[in-house]
Write an enzyme that holds these catalytic residues in place. Sequence first.
Site, PDB file in Angstrom:
ATOM      1  N   CYS A   1      -2.053   9.618   2.163  1.00 59.87           N
ATOM      2  CA  CYS A   1      -1.791   9.108   0.811  1.00 59.87           C
ATOM      3  C   CYS A   1      -2.978   9.372  -0.108  1.00 59.87           C
ATOM      4  CB  CYS A   1      -1.440   7.627   0.851  1.00 59.87           C
ATOM      5  SG  CYS A   1      -2.633   6.640   1.742  1.00 59.87           S
TER       6      CYS A   1
ATOM      7  N   GLU B   1       0.883  -1.169   0.000  1.00 61.76           N
ATOM      8  CA  GLU B   1       0.000   0.000   0.000  1.00 61.76           C
ATOM      9  C   GLU B   1       0.922   1.221   0.000  1.00 61.76           C
ATOM     10  OE1 GLU B   1      -3.145  -0.073  -0.336  1.00 61.76           O
ATOM     11  OE2 GLU B   1      -3.625  -2.155   0.109  1.00 61.76           O
TER      12      GLU B   1
END
Length: 520
Positions: free
Chosen positions: A273, A239
């Site tokens: 993010c 991720e």
Amino acid sequence: MNVHSTQKRLPMFSPATGKQIGEIEETPLSEVTTFYEKGRSAFQMWSALSISNRLHYLRTLKEYMALHMEEIAKTISDNTGKVLTEALVADIMPTLDGIEHICKHAEKGLKRKTVKTPLLLMGKKSFIEYMPRGVVLVISPWNYPLQLAMVPVVSALAAGNTVILKPSEITPLVGKCMEELFAAAGLPDGVVQVAHGGKEVGAAFTEGTPDYIFFTGSVRTGKIIQEVAAKKLIPTTLELGGKDPMIVFEDANLKRAAKGAVWAAFTNSGQVCMSAERLYVQKTVYHEFLQLVKKEMETLKQGIDENADVGSMTFPAQIQIVREQLVEALHRGAKLEAGLPPDQWKEGMFLPITVLSNVQHNMKVIQEETFGPVLPIIPFEKEDEVISLANDTVYGLNASVWTKDVKKARHVASKLVSGAVVINDAIVTVANHGLPFGGAKNSGIGRYHGAAGLRNFCHEKSIIEDNGRKNTEIQWYPYYGKYPLFLKLFKSYFKPRKDMIYFAKMYLQLLKKSTEKERK
Ligand code: ADP
């Protein structure tokens, strides 16, 4: 290796005040093997428990966390510099919600599934079974230090794995807090072990041969981990970062979109993010929208108290990255619509919330992850143009599309190369644990959350079951005389409309051939 040479102490600082708030002992590298041995031995017991027994521990964990919400929020806020509200809403709540979702859905999601058996395998049954992988290594980052560690850990546990968690060394207080939470949930010894330390510790545990690696962090580290894992064929989920576009069409609810842009860009000081990192606004409403954004920003209060909106940065090195991107952009003609040039920034970890206009597509601030409170605003004219601009970075984690025209919104969403897209809102796909979460391109490999997020932590095992009564099978030896019969069988089978009587005849003839030879 000398144990004492690696037994470091990690200082814990409050980024907001700069004060040291404690110290934590780093896990010695010499203990890596012991951790894996303990994890593997606990796996024998943990994987043999029924899912409902495993979930019992996770429910206890959730209840304990719910009881101690305020202390956990304070720990997160102290160690990250994020405001208390965000510690609660964006780190603790999604963790609890994630555990709850897993507790509700794991039994069904991981149950053995029956699938249809094709006619050519007549008389048999087919299943899929989900088998835990073993010891899972979870390496987690500092920006949402609770959620991004706990959700993968809990998913791996529900699926029957044991876990070694290596939390970020930037937020070790939260790492310690999670260790205490797992202990409070009464998880048996060795089921979750927390390894404290920096990248050397992370690297040593990656080399220590886990059965699966779940990593959340930078693209740079993700690539290193993938390389190490590839050499030993260890499966991974990565991720990684994002450079998420927000697209505002002229027919959007501009007031809502401006409020949404400010929140999506500056929440957690932009250290997200999935934050809005590039804001594309249709030319016809560009100036009006820019004014709305600036007005909205005036209402924000920086600080860490209960009523503050924007907290401090968490990691000093990140400030340098933000500074470099801003310096380059300003040097190449970008205009500061809000904020200060870096040479006027105050000492400390609070950065001015910044809006840039007149940026160019090839600037770092448009191409590279900023992970700070900086929002570049870019005008566009046509839908096709904005889709191609939005897709033109190496990232593809999340995006948002703002318009009242649902058809257009859905069309644009489908064209974006992105792990997720939000329509008339931002970031929130991560908050629905029923949706898969993960990135396209450099934003990562694999998914978690949802049913896929549990099965990721399992080997999918295919099982075909025959009742064992027939003495032979048509495709077994001998092949003598079978070729023309197989031809006829397959021709009848793969016809647009199957000739079932003919098929059955051929099948029986083949079966007879198999048994004929046997009798000889
Ligand atoms: P960030 O810069 O956002 O902290 P990193 O990717 O550097 O992101 O760090 C994320 C996590 O990965 C942290 O827990 C860190 O200690 C760990 N880490 C960093 N380098 C390595 C490495 N080479 N091998 C394994 N883990 C690492």
